[in-house]
Design an enzyme around this catalytic site. Structure first.
Site, PDB file in Angstrom:
ATOM      1  N   ASP A  51       0.850  -1.189   0.000  1.00  0.00           N
ATOM      2  CA  ASP A  51       0.000   0.000   0.000  1.00  0.00           C
ATOM      3  C   ASP A  51       0.891   1.247   0.000  1.00  0.00           C
ATOM      4  OD1 ASP A  51      -3.228   0.541   0.979  1.00  0.00           O
ATOM      5  OD2 ASP A  51      -1.812   2.212   0.996  1.00  0.00           O
TER       6      ASP A  51
ATOM      7  N   ASN B 125     -12.968  -3.124   2.787  1.00  0.00           N
ATOM      8  CA  ASN B 125     -14.019  -2.122   2.863  1.00  0.00           C
ATOM      9  C   ASN B 125     -14.961  -2.312   1.678  1.00  0.00           C
ATOM     10  OD1 ASN B 125     -12.721  -0.920   5.123  1.00  0.00           O
ATOM     11  ND2 ASN B 125     -11.336   0.194   3.751  1.00  0.00           N
TER      12      ASN B 125
ATOM     13  N   HIS C  90     -10.355  -5.350  -2.834  1.00  0.00           N
ATOM     14  CA  HIS C  90      -8.997  -5.549  -2.327  1.00  0.00           C
ATOM     15  C   HIS C  90      -9.070  -5.852  -0.849  1.00  0.00           C
ATOM     16  CE1 HIS C  90     -10.063  -1.272  -2.292  1.00  0.00           C
ATOM     17  NE2 HIS C  90      -9.360  -1.168  -1.175  1.00  0.00           N
TER      18      HIS C  90
ATOM     19  N   HIS D 111      -7.057  -5.537   2.576  1.00  0.00           N
ATOM     20  CA  HIS D 111      -5.935  -4.911   3.267  1.00  0.00           C
ATOM     21  C   HIS D 111      -5.312  -5.976   4.173  1.00  0.00           C
ATOM     22  CE1 HIS D 111      -6.904  -0.587   2.407  1.00  0.00           C
ATOM     23  NE2 HIS D 111      -8.124  -1.078   2.269  1.00  0.00           N
TER      24      HIS D 111
HETATM   25  P1  AMP Z   1      -9.822   1.561   0.298  1.00  0.00           P
HETATM   26  O1  AMP Z   1      -9.891   2.940   0.899  1.00  0.00           O
HETATM   27  O2  AMP Z   1     -10.252   0.473   1.223  1.00  0.00           O
HETATM   28  O3  AMP Z   1     -10.513   1.510  -1.046  1.00  0.00           O
HETATM   29  O4  AMP Z   1      -8.273   1.274   0.057  1.00  0.00           O
HETATM   30  C1  AMP Z   1      -7.602   1.749  -1.050  1.00  0.00           C
HETATM   31  C2  AMP Z   1      -6.146   1.666  -0.721  1.00  0.00           C
HETATM   32  O5  AMP Z   1      -5.401   1.779  -1.932  1.00  0.00           O
HETATM   33  C3  AMP Z   1      -5.639   2.751   0.228  1.00  0.00           C
HETATM   34  O6  AMP Z   1      -5.090   2.156   1.392  1.00  0.00           O
HETATM   35  C4  AMP Z   1      -4.592   3.479  -0.595  1.00  0.00           C
HETATM   36  O7  AMP Z   1      -3.492   3.899   0.175  1.00  0.00           O
HETATM   37  C5  AMP Z   1      -4.208   2.429  -1.609  1.00  0.00           C
HETATM   38  N1  AMP Z   1      -3.678   2.962  -2.846  1.00  0.00           N
HETATM   39  C6  AMP Z   1      -4.191   3.933  -3.629  1.00  0.00           C
HETATM   40  N2  AMP Z   1      -3.411   4.165  -4.692  1.00  0.00           N
HETATM   41  C7  AMP Z   1      -2.379   3.288  -4.590  1.00  0.00           C
HETATM   42  C8  AMP Z   1      -1.221   3.034  -5.385  1.00  0.00           C
HETATM   43  N3  AMP Z   1      -0.980   3.728  -6.516  1.00  0.00           N
HETATM   44  N4  AMP Z   1      -0.368   2.062  -4.984  1.00  0.00           N
HETATM   45  C9  AMP Z   1      -0.601   1.371  -3.856  1.00  0.00           C
HETATM   46  N5  AMP Z   1      -1.679   1.571  -3.056  1.00  0.00           N
HETATM   47  C10 AMP Z   1      -2.547   2.524  -3.419  1.00  0.00           C
END
Ligand code: AMP
Length: 113
Positions: free
Chosen positions: A30, A86, A99, A101
């Protein structure tokens, strides 16, 4: 077809640190880690969230959990890690591609925020 940041990462159009990849999913670090170890387990197939999954997705969802366990173990966190997903903006989902976490490396309190 939705085209999210994770689709672009899978196509190597956006850089990311890959920790695992197989036929069904990939795992990246992340970019805004919420723990010393924070990875995302992402299916290759387009699937918005667990909230839109169906019976046909059952094997894929199980695979994602097994991969999460393997990645956590390989990183040295097999003894204590958290998997959370989420589903929906109201639950904090910001990227509309399913996804998991995978968090570890610090005490993880309960309930989560
Ligand atoms: P959510 O808020 O549950 O949809 O999680 C999305 C996650 O994607 C967040 O923890 C972000 O930090 C992560 N994220 C967004 N863009 C990127 C990226 N380019 N590379 C890695 N993680 C990302």
């Amino acid at each position: 077809m939705p085209d999210t940041i994770f689709h672009r990462i899978l196509r190597r159009e956006v850089p990311a640190t890959f920790l695992h990849e197989d036929d069904l999913c990939f795992v990246i670090k992340d970019v805004h880690p919420q723990a010393p170890f924070h990875a995302l387990v992402i299916p290759k197939a387009t699937l918005e969230s667990v909230g839109t999954a169906t019976d046909a997705d059952a094997a894929l969802l199980g695979h994602l959990l097994v991969v999460a366990r393997k990645v956590a173990t390989a990183a040295g966190y097999g003894h204590a890690f958290r998997v959370v997903t989420n589903a929906g903006a109201g639950a904090g989902q910001s990227v509309p591609q399913l996804h998991l976490h995978l968090l570890a490396g610090r005490p993880l309190s309960w309930p989560p925020g």
